[in-house]
Design a protein around this motif. Sequence first.
Motif, PDB file in Angstrom:
ATOM      1  N   ASP A 127     -43.181 -55.115  27.878  1.00 24.10           N
ATOM      2  CA  ASP A 127     -42.150 -56.139  27.678  1.00 24.10           C
ATOM      3  C   ASP A 127     -42.330 -57.305  28.643  1.00 24.10           C
ATOM      4  N   ASN A 169     -42.936 -60.982  27.251  1.00 26.69           N
ATOM      5  CA  ASN A 169     -42.038 -62.068  27.655  1.00 26.69           C
ATOM      6  C   ASN A 169     -42.829 -63.188  28.329  1.00 26.69           C
ATOM      7  N   GLY A 170     -43.788 -62.793  29.147  1.00 29.46           N
ATOM      8  CA  GLY A 170     -44.610 -63.789  29.850  1.00 29.46           C
ATOM      9  C   GLY A 170     -45.350 -64.683  28.871  1.00 29.46           C
ATOM     10  N   LYS A 227     -44.549 -65.167  25.664  1.00 32.22           N
ATOM     11  CA  LYS A 227     -43.581 -65.937  24.862  1.00 32.22           C
ATOM     12  C   LYS A 227     -43.038 -67.117  25.649  1.00 32.22           C
ATOM     13  N   MET A 228     -42.889 -66.930  26.945  1.00 33.66           N
ATOM     14  CA  MET A 228     -42.406 -67.997  27.810  1.00 33.66           C
ATOM     15  C   MET A 228     -43.309 -69.237  27.694  1.00 33.66           C
ATOM     16  N   LEU A 229     -44.580 -68.988  27.377  1.00 33.87           N
ATOM     17  CA  LEU A 229     -45.539 -70.096  27.343  1.00 33.87           C
ATOM     18  C   LEU A 229     -45.533 -70.870  26.032  1.00 33.87           C
ATOM     19  N   GLY A 233     -37.289 -72.215  19.407  1.00 31.71           N
ATOM     20  CA  GLY A 233     -38.700 -71.860  19.241  1.00 31.71           C
ATOM     21  C   GLY A 233     -39.179 -72.100  17.823  1.00 31.71           C
ATOM     22  N   MET A 248     -50.089 -75.473  32.108  1.00 33.77           N
ATOM     23  CA  MET A 248     -49.780 -74.406  31.140  1.00 33.77           C
ATOM     24  C   MET A 248     -51.007 -73.534  30.864  1.00 33.77           C
ATOM     25  N   THR A 274     -51.208 -69.608  31.555  1.00 34.81           N
ATOM     26  CA  THR A 274     -51.684 -68.648  30.540  1.00 34.81           C
ATOM     27  C   THR A 274     -52.695 -67.698  31.174  1.00 34.81           C
ATOM     28  N   VAL A 334     -50.865 -65.172  33.315  1.00 32.86           N
ATOM     29  CA  VAL A 334     -50.195 -64.129  32.525  1.00 32.86           C
ATOM     30  C   VAL A 334     -51.238 -63.191  31.920  1.00 32.86           C
TER      31      VAL A 334
END
Length: 416
Positions: free
Chosen positions: A46, A50-51, A53-55, A147, A184, A188, A191
Amino acid sequence: MTTTPSRPNLWRRTPLWQKIIAGLLLGILAGALMGKDASLFKPLGDIFINGIKMLIVPLVFSTLVVGITGMRDPQKMGRVGARTIALYLITTAFAIAIGLVAATLFQPGVGADASMSAAPQAGEAPSLIDILVGLVPKNPLQAMIEGNILQIIVFAIGLGISLMLIGDKGEPVVRVFESFAEAMYKLTAIVMAFAPFGVFGLIANVSGQYGLDVLLPLAKVIGVVYLACVVHVLVVYSGMIALLGRLNPSRYLRGIVDALVVAFSSASSSGTLPVSIRCAQKNLGVSEGVSSFVLPVGATINMDGTAIYQGVAALFVAQLVGVDLSMTDYGMIILTGTLASIGTAGVPGAGLIMLSIVLAQIGLPLEAIGVVAGVDRILDMARTSVNVAGDLMVTTLVGKSEKELDLAIYNSDNRL
Ligand code: ASP
């Protein structure tokens, strides 16, 4: 202080994709040994998901703005858009045909031992006009909060074109976006360094949940979906890379491994998007301009794995309830399956909901969805991997045709 030189070195020397595959295999093993207790590892997965998706929103937005301003040619953008959509539609039609052929040959529904439980509601396909109207965001910030990738793409393209048109005056903003996009990419990478653990956690949890008692009765339909998925990637995608792109398909397959494993373990092509963008640029050598447009569009509308699954599942249900399908029914499955796959969101389980559209269209009982629902996650993992592989294949071809593919990177052995 004592040092342990060999371990960190081995860890650092091993390419990320190999570590991710190791995480996958160990996760399957942990799930098999620990059963439901393996859910203990779920938080690892998870955190990773989440990491990523945060991007998604900041990465897609900033890289697309930079990509558009970097293209400096509105005509080129139109061409890239048209090629992208055409290739996405062609591959989806192939996909559903392969699904239908596989299910006709292997007859997974004949003699399947399954009981129908749930009676879900039929979903409804949105109308074309609604889709077009919905593309334009009323409020770009709201699109970002929700999103909504397609709306974000429309706003980013608008902003990118405007920045291009105002020339020098746009320079400061373009530079801000360039620097933001760069950050970003770095985030990435950070992450992704956690990916082996995240994939381990995700897969351990899934593999612990599914015992043979759940899988065996539906082993045939699972086998047919997996087989059709593998054939589609190895024959159609590799074939198109070789014939249309005149590129070595094994390089394509090696370059997309990270994205495939993350797609397989997360069952979400939207969630895999930052990893796909990274694979396209760093492993396949596709430019920022092409990858930052083609991939987000693909993650939203191109679902070949889902199309395969809908073809197989429709025939499976027909065989299960003993309905003979006519040629018109087959045509209907291809048509509604293609539309339903386009409308499927890139999130876990979305394809199952859209299956009701296909079944309803040819008059098959919706209760049958309950039969496949029990193993949907297992099927979802395969179809999501194909969805992502398809996006990356089209990105590679569009990049090649626009001379936006760095062959030195594509052919290099230095995979991440
Ligand atoms: N989970 C799939 C995806 O994200 C969609 C589906 O359920 O078919 O690509």
